[in-house]
Motif scaffolding. Sequence first.
Motif, PDB file in Angstrom:
ATOM      1  N   ARG A   1      -7.552   9.290   2.576  1.00 58.88           N
ATOM      2  CA  ARG A   1      -6.280   8.711   2.075  1.00 58.88           C
ATOM      3  C   ARG A   1      -5.443   7.847   2.985  1.00 58.88           C
ATOM      4  O   ARG A   1      -5.364   8.562   4.194  1.00 58.88           O
ATOM      5  CB  ARG A   1      -5.345   9.630   1.364  1.00 58.88           C
ATOM      6  N   TYR A   2      -5.197   6.467   2.869  1.00 65.49           N
ATOM      7  CA  TYR A   2      -4.467   5.784   3.552  1.00 65.49           C
ATOM      8  C   TYR A   2      -2.916   5.810   2.765  1.00 65.49           C
ATOM      9  O   TYR A   2      -3.037   5.569   1.576  1.00 65.49           O
ATOM     10  CB  TYR A   2      -4.822   4.128   3.791  1.00 65.49           C
ATOM     11  N   GLU A   3      -1.963   5.786   3.605  1.00 67.71           N
ATOM     12  CA  GLU A   3      -0.663   5.679   3.044  1.00 67.71           C
ATOM     13  C   GLU A   3       0.371   5.189   3.660  1.00 67.71           C
ATOM     14  O   GLU A   3       0.308   5.087   4.952  1.00 67.71           O
ATOM     15  CB  GLU A   3      -0.054   6.930   2.311  1.00 67.71           C
ATOM     16  N   THR A   4       1.385   4.316   3.052  1.00 68.75           N
ATOM     17  CA  THR A   4       2.556   3.804   4.046  1.00 68.75           C
ATOM     18  C   THR A   4       3.554   3.501   3.056  1.00 68.75           C
ATOM     19  O   THR A   4       3.681   3.786   1.723  1.00 68.75           O
ATOM     20  CB  THR A   4       2.091   2.395   4.523  1.00 68.75           C
ATOM     21  N   ALA A   5       4.701   3.326   3.674  1.00 69.46           N
ATOM     22  CA  ALA A   5       6.084   3.120   2.947  1.00 69.46           C
ATOM     23  C   ALA A   5       6.766   1.659   3.400  1.00 69.46           C
ATOM     24  O   ALA A   5       6.497   1.353   4.661  1.00 69.46           O
ATOM     25  CB  ALA A   5       7.065   4.187   3.333  1.00 69.46           C
ATOM     26  N   PHE A   6       7.115   1.051   2.592  1.00 69.68           N
ATOM     27  CA  PHE A   6       7.833  -0.412   2.848  1.00 69.68           C
ATOM     28  C   PHE A   6       8.993  -0.516   2.129  1.00 69.68           C
ATOM     29  O   PHE A   6       9.255  -0.096   0.991  1.00 69.68           O
ATOM     30  CB  PHE A   6       6.585  -1.551   2.668  1.00 69.68           C
ATOM     31  N   ASP A   7       9.845  -1.437   2.660  1.00 70.72           N
ATOM     32  CA  ASP A   7      11.067  -1.620   2.029  1.00 70.72           C
ATOM     33  C   ASP A   7      11.034  -2.897   0.929  1.00 70.72           C
ATOM     34  O   ASP A   7      10.375  -3.701   1.641  1.00 70.72           O
ATOM     35  CB  ASP A   7      12.311  -1.908   3.030  1.00 70.72           C
ATOM     36  N   TRP A   8      11.557  -2.810   0.055  1.00 76.32           N
ATOM     37  CA  TRP A   8      11.562  -3.886  -0.668  1.00 76.32           C
ATOM     38  C   TRP A   8      12.861  -4.220  -1.406  1.00 76.32           C
ATOM     39  O   TRP A   8      13.520  -3.213  -1.958  1.00 76.32           O
ATOM     40  CB  TRP A   8      10.503  -3.940  -2.044  1.00 76.32           C
ATOM     41  N   GLN A   9      13.333  -5.280  -1.465  1.00 78.01           N
ATOM     42  CA  GLN A   9      14.710  -5.805  -2.153  1.00 78.01           C
ATOM     43  C   GLN A   9      14.507  -6.912  -3.038  1.00 78.01           C
ATOM     44  O   GLN A   9      13.758  -7.934  -2.801  1.00 78.01           O
ATOM     45  CB  GLN A   9      15.748  -6.132  -1.187  1.00 78.01           C
ATOM     46  N   ASP A  10      14.875  -6.808  -4.022  1.00 76.29           N
ATOM     47  CA  ASP A  10      14.784  -7.512  -5.308  1.00 76.29           C
ATOM     48  C   ASP A  10      15.252  -9.223  -4.965  1.00 76.29           C
ATOM     49  O   ASP A  10      16.479  -9.118  -4.717  1.00 76.29           O
ATOM     50  CB  ASP A  10      15.480  -7.120  -6.758  1.00 76.29           C
ATOM     51  N   ASP A  11      14.419 -10.350  -4.904  1.00 76.25           N
ATOM     52  CA  ASP A  11      14.670 -11.661  -4.655  1.00 76.25           C
ATOM     53  C   ASP A  11      14.809 -12.316  -5.947  1.00 76.25           C
ATOM     54  O   ASP A  11      15.019 -13.542  -5.427  1.00 76.25           O
ATOM     55  CB  ASP A  11      14.001 -11.934  -3.492  1.00 76.25           C
ATOM     56  N   GLY A  12      14.531 -11.825  -7.013  1.00 77.14           N
ATOM     57  CA  GLY A  12      14.672 -12.654  -8.305  1.00 77.14           C
ATOM     58  C   GLY A  12      13.298 -13.226  -8.553  1.00 77.14           C
ATOM     59  O   GLY A  12      13.251 -13.767  -9.588  1.00 77.14           O
ATOM     60  N   ALA A  13      12.389 -12.920  -7.767  1.00 76.54           N
ATOM     61  CA  ALA A  13      10.902 -13.699  -7.981  1.00 76.54           C
ATOM     62  C   ALA A  13      10.532 -12.961  -9.392  1.00 76.54           C
ATOM     63  O   ALA A  13      10.619 -11.852  -9.618  1.00 76.54           O
ATOM     64  CB  ALA A  13       9.988 -13.308  -6.715  1.00 76.54           C
ATOM     65  N   GLU A  14       9.584 -13.858 -10.011  1.00 82.40           N
ATOM     66  CA  GLU A  14       9.279 -13.438 -11.502  1.00 82.40           C
ATOM     67  C   GLU A  14       7.979 -12.632 -11.214  1.00 82.40           C
ATOM     68  O   GLU A  14       7.733 -11.789 -12.068  1.00 82.40           O
ATOM     69  CB  GLU A  14       9.153 -14.555 -12.258  1.00 82.40           C
ATOM     70  N   GLN A  15       7.481 -12.771 -10.082  1.00 83.93           N
ATOM     71  CA  GLN A  15       6.122 -12.176 -10.022  1.00 83.93           C
ATOM     72  C   GLN A  15       6.017 -11.676  -8.634  1.00 83.93           C
ATOM     73  O   GLN A  15       6.309 -12.422  -7.576  1.00 83.93           O
ATOM     74  CB  GLN A  15       4.870 -12.962 -10.227  1.00 83.93           C
ATOM     75  N   VAL A  16       5.507 -10.346  -8.487  1.00 83.45           N
ATOM     76  CA  VAL A  16       5.224  -9.802  -7.173  1.00 83.45           C
ATOM     77  C   VAL A  16       3.901  -9.199  -7.345  1.00 83.45           C
ATOM     78  O   VAL A  16       3.565  -8.371  -8.304  1.00 83.45           O
ATOM     79  CB  VAL A  16       6.273  -8.722  -6.857  1.00 83.45           C
ATOM     80  N   GLU A  17       2.954  -9.693  -6.279  1.00 86.43           N
ATOM     81  CA  GLU A  17       1.718  -9.263  -6.322  1.00 86.43           C
ATOM     82  C   GLU A  17       1.171  -8.563  -5.183  1.00 86.43           C
ATOM     83  O   GLU A  17       1.637  -8.894  -4.049  1.00 86.43           O
ATOM     84  CB  GLU A  17       0.723 -10.358  -6.645  1.00 86.43           C
ATOM     85  N   LEU A  18       0.501  -7.427  -5.085  1.00 88.23           N
ATOM     86  CA  LEU A  18      -0.018  -6.729  -4.180  1.00 88.23           C
ATOM     87  C   LEU A  18      -1.566  -7.340  -3.818  1.00 88.23           C
ATOM     88  O   LEU A  18      -2.315  -7.106  -4.787  1.00 88.23           O
ATOM     89  CB  LEU A  18      -0.279  -5.177  -4.302  1.00 88.23           C
ATOM     90  N   VAL A  19      -1.875  -7.827  -2.713  1.00 88.64           N
ATOM     91  CA  VAL A  19      -3.207  -8.510  -2.590  1.00 88.64           C
ATOM     92  C   VAL A  19      -3.746  -7.899  -1.395  1.00 88.64           C
ATOM     93  O   VAL A  19      -3.510  -7.621  -0.393  1.00 88.64           O
ATOM     94  CB  VAL A  19      -2.948 -10.004  -2.355  1.00 88.64           C
ATOM     95  N   PHE A  20      -5.148  -7.365  -1.558  1.00 84.99           N
ATOM     96  CA  PHE A  20      -5.829  -6.465  -0.756  1.00 84.99           C
ATOM     97  C   PHE A  20      -7.115  -7.683  -0.658  1.00 84.99           C
ATOM     98  O   PHE A  20      -8.082  -7.928  -1.492  1.00 84.99           O
ATOM     99  CB  PHE A  20      -6.578  -5.265  -1.469  1.00 84.99           C
ATOM    100  N   ALA A  21      -7.431  -8.216   0.614  1.00 82.47           N
ATOM    101  CA  ALA A  21      -8.340  -9.224   1.107  1.00 82.47           C
ATOM    102  C   ALA A  21      -9.648  -8.660   1.307  1.00 82.47           C
ATOM    103  O   ALA A  21     -10.668  -9.085   0.989  1.00 82.47           O
ATOM    104  CB  ALA A  21      -7.953 -10.010   2.390  1.00 82.47           C
TER     105      ALA A  21
END
Length: 814
Positions: A69-89
Motif C-alpha cells: 500500500r502506497y499512501e500520501t496526503a496533499f492539500d487542496w483548495q477549491d480554485d473554482g475549476a469545473e473538473q479535477v482529475e487524478l492522472v497516473f502515467a
Amino acid sequence: MHRQTRTLHSGWTLTCLGGPGVRPGLPEAIAATVPGTVHTDLLAASLIPDPYLDLNEITVDWVGRCDWRYETAFDWQDDGAEQVELVFAGLDTFAAISLNGVEIGRTANMNRTYRFAIRDHLRSGDNHLVVTFESAWKRGEVLDKQYEPRPNNYPGPANLMRKMACNFGWDWGPTLVTSGLWQGVTLESWSGARLARIRPEITLDGADGVVRLNAELAGDAQGLSLRVSVAGVTETLPVSGAVATLDLRVKSPQLWWPHHLGSQPLYSLDVELLSGDTVIDRWSRDIGFRSIRLDTTADEHGSAFTLIVNDAPVYVCGANWIPDDCFLPRVTPERYAGRVTQAKDANINLLRVWGGGIYETEAFYEECNRQGMLVWQDFLFACAAYPEEGDLPVEIEAEARDNIVRLMPHPSLVLWNGNNENIWGWFDWGWQDVLEGRSWGQGYYLELLPRLVAELDPTRPYWAGSPYSGSMGIHPNDPAHGCTHLWDVWNDIGYEHYADSVPRFCSEFGWQAPPTWATLTQSVHDNPLTPTSPGVWHHQKATIGNDKLLRGLQGHLPVPQTMDDWHFATQLNQARAIAFGIAHMRSHRLRNMGAIVWQLNDCWPVTSWAAVDGYGRKKPLWFALRNVFATHFLTIQPRDGGLSVIAVNDRTLFWRGPVTVKRLRFDGTVLAEWTHWRLCADRLSAAELPIPAEVATPGDVRNELLVVTMHDSTAIHYFADDIDLDLPAPQADFALERSGTDRWTLSVTARSLLKDVCVFVDRLHPDAGVDDMLVTILPGQSHIFTIDGASDLDRAALTSAPVFRTANDLVRGG
C-alpha cells in the motif's frame, strides 16, 4: 481557466500488507519514492540486499509475492475549476485507488495512462490518497484458473496480464516481480474543455512537409478554437465538436535523417486551445519531417524487407533493446542518452524496442530523435500464446491506442511490429496440439493492431511479427521473405553456419558472453570465482548456457583451462561470431537489407548476448559492432570457389579507390601482392572484386593471412581457425604516457603478429575504459590505445595478462 497541473510526488509511504514468505519484522511504513518501485524503496531503507548481487535475487523473491500500500496526503483548495482529475502515467500493475476513503478506480495494465475524475471526492485542506497493489503472482493464480492453458516459453503469468513480461524472468533477466507507481502522478484542474488526444500525421508532399493535426477534445468545446504552429506556419480553426482536424503545409523543410545519412532538424509543433484570445490548454512536441515506407516487393529471391526513409533504402545496422534496468524508474534521461550514444558510436542506426519489455518513456524516443537513431517498436507480446477472451482484448486495445498516439509524433519511430516470436511459436513450438483450437493472439496481430495503426498512425508501416514472412501461408521464419530470427546457430551449431543462408532481413541473432570483469566481480563475490561457481552460475540464465559457450568454441579456440582464459575466450568468441554473421549479411547488400543483433544492453549484471553489460560497460562485442557496422566496410568473402573483396558503402556519396591485397606470412614477409587501381561502390550499395587465385591461394594455411586495404579501411582474412594456426608467441614493445588527469596513451609496437589485441583496463580500474579492442597489429606496425578514467596505471600490469590479451595467448596456452 487554463489547465493547471500539479505533481503529487512527495510525502508517500509504503506498507507491506502481507503475502507468502513475507520478511518478519518489517516496519509498519517506510518512506516511498514516486516514481519508484517497492524494491527500490526497500533497498533505500536497507530492508533488502541488492538483488543484483550474488544469489540475492532468490532472497528477495518474497517482495513480488506480497501486496503493498502506497499512501500520501496533499492539500487542496477549491480554485473554482469545473473538473479535477487524478492522472497516473504508469501503475504497476493491479491497483485499487481510493481518495478520502472512497474507491475511485482499479487498474490492470502497467502500459497505459489512467485518468480519474475526483472533484466530488476532494475536500478543502488535507486529502488522503491510497494506492493498493495486489501481487501480480497472486492475480496470476486467479487468471490461470480463468483461462485454459496457453503456452509460454517462460514461467509466470505474463501472457495473461498486461505487465512487462520479462519481470517474471527471461534467459538474460532475473525474476524480480515489481509493483509501484513507476511513472508520475499529477492532479489536473480545468474548466470548459481541454486537449485530450493529439495525433499529428507528418508526411512529405514533394519538397513540402505536411502536418495533418487531429485533435480530440474533452469537455464542452463550443465557441473555442484551435491554433497550430510549426516552422513559422500558423493556422487557426474554430472548433465545432469533440474532434478537430487541421492541415498545415511547410515549404521545403529540412529533412530528418538517420544519423549516418544526414542531420536531424527538429521543429516545435505547438497546439493551443483558445477561448477568444485566451489560451486554456496547450500541447507541444518536437517533430521531424521525413517519409517512411516498408518495401516488401516480390523479386527473384522471394520478397524484400527494406525500410525506405526519404526515398532512400536504408541498410539497418541494428540492435535489440530491452529495458535498461529491472527497476524502470532508475533509467533516467541521462542514462537513456548515454546508452543511445553508445549505440550510435557503434555505428548502430536502429534500435528495436522488444516486445517483452515496455513502451519506453518519452526520454528514450526524444533522445533517438536528437541522435538520428531509428526505432522499431514492438507491441508488447513475446514468446507466448495470449488469450483473446476475457478482459484482455479491451485492455490491449486501450493500451495500443494510448501508445500509438503517444509515440507517433517522434520522427525516430519508423515501424510498428505486432509481436515477438508468437507466430513462429504457433507454427513450430508445438502450440497447436496444446491449444486444441483455443485462441493464441492471431486476432491481435493480424486484425486488431493493423486496424488501430491504420486508424491512428497511417503514416507508418505495420508488420505482424518478428519473425514473419508476410503471410500465414509461408513459414514465418522463411529467410526468403520478411524478417527472420537465426537462433539455431547459437543454440545448436557453430557460428560458421551464419553463412548457410542469406535472410532478406535478420531481426534477431546473437551469441553469449559474460559481462566485463569489473561488472562480474562487482556483482559476484564467489571465492574461488569459476565459470560454475554459485554466483557466476546464477548470473547465467540461459538453458545450458555455459555448455553452449564452450561448445561454441569448438573448431575455433582451445578449451580454456583457467577462469581468466574462459572469460577472455568466450568474450572473444562472441565478438567473432557476431562479426562473422553481420559481415556475411552485409556482403549480400540489396538481397539482405538489415541485421539487428540480439542485444545492445542488459538490465542487470549477467552472462548474456549484450554488447553493453548491465553496469553500462562495453564488452569486446561492442568494438566488433563498431567495425562491422561501419558505413564504409571492407570484407573478404568466399565467392564462386574463390575469395572476393566486398566494399560496402552506406554513405550518400560513391566510394572508390585503389584496393591492395597482400598475402603475408605471420612474420610479415610479403608472399604475394596485387593492386586493383579503382574499385567503385556506388552510394548505398556494395561492390565485389574477385581476388586473383595466385594471391588468394595460401602455401601454408597455418602461417599466412590476407590483408586488404582501401583508403582507411582494412580487411583481414585467415585461411584457418585460430586453433589450427601457428600463431607466434606475442611480442611487443610498449610506451605508456599520461595525456591528461585521467587519460593515458598506450603505444603497442608489434615484434610478432598480434591477433585481436584487447586491453582490459577495467581489471585495474573499474571505471576506466579503452577506445579500441580486437586490433590486429602486424609485425613492425604500431597502434595507439587511449585509456580514460584511470588516475594511475601500473605499466607492468597493463601490458601483461590478464589485462593485455591477444588470441595468440589462447592458442599457445596462455
